[in-house]
Design an enzyme around this catalytic site. Structure first.
Site, PDB file in Angstrom:
ATOM      1  CB  THR B 127      -0.918  -0.013   1.244  1.00  0.00           C
ATOM      2  OG1 THR B 127      -1.681  -1.204   1.209  1.00  0.00           O
ATOM      3  CG2 THR B 127      -1.851   1.172   1.272  1.00  0.00           C
ATOM      4  CG  PHE B 157      -2.259   2.765   5.788  1.00  0.00           C
ATOM      5  CD1 PHE B 157      -1.954   3.872   6.575  1.00  0.00           C
ATOM      6  CD2 PHE B 157      -3.358   2.865   4.926  1.00  0.00           C
ATOM      7  CE1 PHE B 157      -2.703   5.049   6.491  1.00  0.00           C
ATOM      8  CE2 PHE B 157      -4.114   4.030   4.831  1.00  0.00           C
ATOM      9  CZ  PHE B 157      -3.786   5.122   5.610  1.00  0.00           C
ATOM     10  CG  HIS B 340     -23.388  -4.005  27.135  1.00  0.00           C
ATOM     11  ND1 HIS B 340     -23.435  -5.068  26.265  1.00  0.00           N
ATOM     12  CD2 HIS B 340     -22.623  -4.413  28.181  1.00  0.00           C
ATOM     13  CE1 HIS B 340     -22.720  -6.063  26.757  1.00  0.00           C
ATOM     14  NE2 HIS B 340     -22.223  -5.705  27.910  1.00  0.00           N
ATOM     15  CD  GLU B 365      -4.530  -9.189   4.862  1.00  0.00           C
ATOM     16  OE1 GLU B 365      -4.794 -10.155   4.120  1.00  0.00           O
ATOM     17  OE2 GLU B 365      -3.865  -9.278   5.897  1.00  0.00           O
TER      18      GLU B 365
END
Lengths: 262, 386
Positions: B127, B157, B340, B365
């Site tokens: 990347t 990244f 929650h 990916e």
């Protein structure tokens, strides 16, 4: 140095235990079975002794075919071979009868050290190792947190109230292993593969030299009459419609006088 | 049922990993989150278990348990902390697979044993700031100079780059040809002059994942470090993606399973209107939807992994498993947070962490959109076989 480990298979610590319909056992379906966690310390210590001094390690278990899986775990961790004491006559053995069966194996195997867990986590009796030492006429050291072998003797640190006691014992002897003795290793994948090929010898009543009346339900001197579930927790107390300060006073009063925790 | 198709020793090994997760990982998940890394003694246990080399064959020091074994382990690890996945994923996936699939025997012998043992970490440099989903638009170049290739450019990244020893780098060796024979894969070792670590990236979630830019300034790479043939790097890269995608699906499923457990535990103890909220149909339906979708994703993941291990190569299957599982896990996180209520928005309930962490999985990916592109291409070419 030959080290023999007595191992018991117990329900997983997180298994939800339900009492069987007849009240004399537990429902065994859908339970995950594991090696009793204290026995893992014994297995690990046996492997470490062998790694340091060479020799042989053996795991011995009394139980039905179900226990073989836990024996394989011990073999996968690194124990050399196993002896599986299995015979319909052994069913219903109490701690003494179990110790008699284990002793028959130990007399044949002739190890230098017998390691057990401090107690099995299911029945919490912690009796078999003491019976075993008595039958064999060997010394016994209970709750070992540190172990050092020196020639024909062992120096052990024992967990006692408020501290540790250091004792020395001659070999052969029976020791029970406590938390803190070591950190048991995980079975590696190569270990799991190797374990499949390791020997687990069967040991039936005929090999023990014992009579049918020595073992199983017939030989048990302690009979389990029944099991009771834990009582339900009493409901909590709720304080409502009061000033907070008064509520706190009430809670403190009850904690002191009723629950007696402060 | 799929257990019947998986060797017993692999299932036993996965059980061992579960035990490790329960005993050594779950109790320190807060610590990992605070420190942004896994403590070294626990990393050592990961090495001892062989988790860095699950997909690497035993002759190169790996466990050789294939995609299926790796997926089941990845699922188990998600119960501990997401950091475990990012730690081992590169060595098991894109970091080692290019060498394994296209590398020379000498390269395999040289690099794979240390990647298997976890002695060395790898990273995969594809990347770039201008080349994300459109990886082919990369600008990093490699120019031949005698027995060396000179690499120049910027990657970003890149997971594990700041701690990596072995960098698999994709660069343009022929600007005209690009994906049609113009991209080459190189192995560049840490310490090679001209290889620099750039800015560290800060993330919305997955705090313990280490990522940075990687800068190449006249970085001279010996020609024996080319993976496969010159110009075949893009094909190699694409081939390594499938296994990563299936395991990402497995990680998502592990997260979702844990979230479902958190949701159902909380619903049983949280009392409103005089009874546990688990007694209300609105909550029950949310739990039921979560469980159903987890089961569906799990079936897809296992099927894709088993078929990958049997030699079947259908990228669309890996893409479908990854697309469905990552979208599913985000929905599960959202529902469990909702169960929650206000507490779910609080850091202490931990659900918000999963909510943030999981958002990554719809991007990393191959985004969900790229997965759909892979799937639809396969459909339109009449290549897809279920």
């Amino acid at each position: 140095m030959k080290v023999l480990v007595c191992m018991k298979q117990t329900p997983d610590t997180e298994a939800s235990i339900k009492i069987a319909a007849d009240g004399k056992g537990i429902e065994e379906q859908n339970i995950k079975w594991i090696m009793s966690p204290y026995d893992e310390y014994a297995v690990e210590e046996a492997i470490r002794i062998k790694e340091k001094q060479t020799g042989e390690t053996v795991v011995v278990t009394v139980g039905t075919d179900r226990v073989v899986e836990s024996m394989r775990t011990a073999l996968a961790m690194g124990i050399d071979r196993g002896v599986h004491c299995v015979d319909p006559a052994f069913l219903g053995s109490d701690a003494l009868a179990t110790a008699k069966i284990l002793a028959s194996v130990i007399k044949t195997e002739n190890p230098d050290v017998v390691l057990c867990g401090r107690q099995a986590i299911d029945l919490d009796q912690a009796q078999a190792p003491a019976y075993l030492a008595e039958i064999l006429g060997w010394p016994q050291v209970y709750s070992v947190a540190k172990l050092e072998l020196k020639g024909n003797a062992a120096v052990c640190n024992r967990r006692i109230e408020g501290g540790e006691e250091i004792v020395e014992t001659s070999l052969p002897c029976v020791m029970t292993c406590d938390k803190g003795l070591n950190e048991p290793r995980y079975a590696s994948l190569p270990g799991i593969m190797k374990a499949k090929k390791k020997e687990i010898k069967k040991w039936a009543l005929a090999q023990t030299g014992l009579a049918e009346t020595d073992v199983g339900t017939a030989g048990a001197k302690v009979k389990t009459l029944g099991y009771l579930p834990l009582p339900d927790r009493p409901p909590g107390k709720v304080f409502k419609e009061m000033e907070t300060a008064d509520m706190v006073k009430q809670v403190v009063k009850l904690l002191r006088e009723e629950a007696k925790v402060i | 049922m799929y257990k019947a198709a998986i060797p017993k020793e692999i299932l036993e090994f996965v059980d061992t990993v579960r035990k490790f997760v329960k005993k050594d990982c779950e109790p320190i998940d807060e610590l990992i989150e605070q420190q942004g890394k896994i403590p070294e003694p626990v990393v050592q246990k990961v090495r001892d278990l062989g988790l860095y080399g699950m997909t690497i064959p035993t002759e190169y020091g790996g466990l050789g348990i294939g995609a299926t074994g790796y997926c089941l382990v990845a699922k188990a690890l998600s119960w501990g902390h997401g950091a475990f996945r990012s730690l081992i994923a590169v060595n098991n996936g894109i970091g080692s697979q290019a060498i394994l699939l296209s590398g020379s025997e000498e390269q395999k012998q040289r690099f794979l044993p240390d990647l298997s043992s976890g002695k060395k970490l790898s990273c995969f440099c594809l990347t770039e700031p201008g080349a994300g989903s459109d990886a082919a638009s990369m600008t990093t170049t490699a120019v031949k100079d005698g027995k060396f290739w000179v690499v120049n450019g910027l990657k970003h990244f890149i997971t594990n780059a700041p701690i990596a020893d072995v960098f698999t780098v994709l660069a343009l060796s022929d600007k005209e040809k690009r994906t049609k024979g113009g991209i080459t894969a190189f192995i560049i070792e840490k310490g090679t002059p001209g290889l620099k670590i750039g800015q560290l990236h800060q993330h919305m979630g997955s705090k313990a994942m280490v990522q940075s830019e990687v800068i190449f300034e006249d970085c001279r790479v010996p020609e024996e470090n080319v993976i496969g043939k010159v110009g075949e790097g893009f094909r190699t890269a694409m081939k390594t993606l499938d296994i990563g995608r299936v395991t990402l699906a497995a990680s998502c499923i592990g997260y979702a399973e844990k979230l479902l457990k958190m949701g159902s535990d909380y619903a049983k103890i949280r009392v409103q209107f005089g009874k546990p909220i688990a007694d209300f149909q609105a909550i029950q339906w949310m739990l039921a939807d979560c469980a159903t979708e987890i089961y569906a994703a799990d079936c897809m993941m296992i099927d894709a992994a088993l078929r990958y291990d049997s030699g079947e190569r259908q990228s669309a299957l890996a893409s479908m498993a990854k697309l469905y599982a990552s979208e599913m896990a985000c929905k599960v996180a959202d529902r469990v947070l909702q169960i929650h209520g206000g507490m779910g928005y609080m850091v202490e309930a931990k659900v918000e962490r999963y909510y943030r962490d999981l958002r990554l999985y719809r991007i990393v990916e191959g985004t969900s959109e790229i997965q759909r592109l892979v799937i639809s291409r396969s459909v339109l070419k009449d290549e897809l076989t279920f």
